[in-house]
Enzyme design. Structure first.
Site, PDB file in Angstrom:
ATOM      1  N   ASP A 174      -3.519   4.371  -1.779  1.00 23.36           N
ATOM      2  CA  ASP A 174      -4.503   4.820  -0.784  1.00 23.36           C
ATOM      3  C   ASP A 174      -4.538   6.345  -0.739  1.00 23.36           C
ATOM      4  O   ASP A 174      -4.035   6.958   0.201  1.00 23.36           O
ATOM      5  CB  ASP A 174      -4.115   4.223   0.579  1.00 23.36           C
TER       6      ASP A 174
ATOM      7  N   LYS B  76       0.847  -1.199   0.000  1.00 23.65           N
ATOM      8  CA  LYS B  76       0.000   0.000   0.000  1.00 23.65           C
ATOM      9  C   LYS B  76       0.878   1.244   0.000  1.00 23.65           C
ATOM     10  O   LYS B  76       1.783   1.373   0.833  1.00 23.65           O
ATOM     11  CB  LYS B  76      -0.904  -0.002   1.236  1.00 23.65           C
TER      12      LYS B  76
ATOM     13  N   ASP C  86     -13.255  14.789  -4.550  1.00 24.38           N
ATOM     14  CA  ASP C  86     -13.202  16.047  -5.299  1.00 24.38           C
ATOM     15  C   ASP C  86     -14.380  16.051  -6.273  1.00 24.38           C
ATOM     16  O   ASP C  86     -15.232  15.160  -6.205  1.00 24.38           O
ATOM     17  CB  ASP C  86     -11.842  16.141  -6.038  1.00 24.38           C
TER      18      ASP C  86
ATOM     19  N   LYS D 124      -7.462   8.190  -1.054  1.00 22.31           N
ATOM     20  CA  LYS D 124      -8.751   8.659  -0.510  1.00 22.31           C
ATOM     21  C   LYS D 124      -9.255   9.879  -1.288  1.00 22.31           C
ATOM     22  O   LYS D 124      -9.452  10.966  -0.724  1.00 22.31           O
ATOM     23  CB  LYS D 124      -8.621   8.979   0.978  1.00 22.31           C
TER      24      LYS D 124
ATOM     25  N   ARG E 183       2.678  -2.205  11.197  1.00 22.89           N
ATOM     26  CA  ARG E 183       3.707  -2.276  12.241  1.00 22.89           C
ATOM     27  C   ARG E 183       3.993  -3.659  12.815  1.00 22.89           C
ATOM     28  O   ARG E 183       5.163  -3.952  13.084  1.00 22.89           O
ATOM     29  CB  ARG E 183       3.385  -1.247  13.337  1.00 22.89           C
TER      30      ARG E 183
ATOM     31  N   THR F 118     -11.962   6.054  10.688  1.00 26.30           N
ATOM     32  CA  THR F 118     -12.023   5.523  12.061  1.00 26.30           C
ATOM     33  C   THR F 118     -11.609   6.576  13.081  1.00 26.30           C
ATOM     34  O   THR F 118     -11.889   6.440  14.262  1.00 26.30           O
ATOM     35  CB  THR F 118     -11.138   4.264  12.217  1.00 26.30           C
TER      36      THR F 118
END
Ligand code: C5P
Length: 237
Positions: free
Chosen positions: A61, A34, A66, A63, A210, A117
């Site tokens: 990614d 990603k 527009d 997002k 991570r 989130t």
């Protein structure tokens, strides 16, 4: 679906050099990466092209949110780059989402982001100027808009995955971040689930950062997660 390709590793690093060092460390078992806003803003399409040149699959990614023409043009460019997954905000509305879906070509699948989130119900209420009774309801409402507009799937937690799967069917892609193998630190993630839980809930792809990238031996950490996914898959069939 190839089980091996179900793990997506986020390249949450600021430079192409650091990104490719991680790709080298993970080797051939990591096939899907990603690229997010930080790396893309610094490195642009060059980092995506380099990953594609190395036969890696890319989730871009960005997002997008527009006006329909602008988003459609960005979707078309991402298709040409060889990207396989690209995010758009469902809150951009049906016209924007339909334009994005029409601009898609090749192997590109569009994923809708429903509710970030990081957004609390209070904050959502401020943005939309109404009381938010349930974030789950809002996620469902926005996912329905995205599905109706021809978007291919959503980014969603494992907690929402089974509901989404039962409402939108097997072809609707569910990509789940916030994955933590049992016993690992939650870091700043709030609603975490294990790889096995996400598989059982119906997620197609698991974004795992991570717990793999910060592990003393990232390749071994990935191998262990892939083994957990294989066992969960085997138990479902
Ligand atoms: O390191 P970690 O596994 O938490 O990384 C998760 C990745 O998924 C990060 O790139 C993060 O930006 C992304 N993400 C997330 N939660 C969402 C959407 C995306 O953690 N709701």
């Amino acid at each position: 679906m190839s089980r091996v390709s179900r793990v997506i590793i986020p390249l949450d690093v600021p430079t192409t050099t650091e990104a490719l060092t991680l790709v080298d460390r993970l080797g051939t078992q990591a096939t899907f990466y990603k690229v997010g806003l930080e790396l893309y803003t610094r490195s642009g399409p060059a980092v995506v092209e380099e990953l594609v040149r190395r036969d890696k699959r890319v989730f871009l990614d960005l997002k997008l949110h527009d006006i329909p023409t602008t988003v459609a043009r960005a979707v078309s460019v991402a298709s040409d780059l060889g990207v396989e997954l690209l995010t758009v905000h469902a809150a951009g509305g049906p016209t924007m989402l339909e334009a994005a879906a029409r601009a898609r070509s090749g192997d590109l699948a569009l994923l809708a982001v429903t509710v970030l989130t990081s957004l609390s119900p209070d904050e959502m209420g401020t943005v939309w100027d109404r009381e938010i009774r349930s974030v789950r309801e809002e996620v469902g409402r926005l996912a329905r808009i995205a599905h109706g507009a021809g978007v291919n799937g959503v980014v969603a937690s494992a907690l929402e995955a089974s509901w989404l799967r039962s409402h939108f069917g097997d072809d609707f892609l569910i990509v789940t971040p916030g994955i933590r193998p049992a016993g690992s630190s939650a870091d700043d993630q709030d609603r975490v689930s294990t790889p096995a839980d996400a598989v059982r809930a119906g997620s197609d792809y698991l974004v795992i950062g991570r717990p793999i990238t910060q592990a003393p031996d990232p390749a071994a950490a990935l191998a262990s997660v892939m083994e957990e996914i294989r066992s969960a898959d085997a138990a479902r069939t």
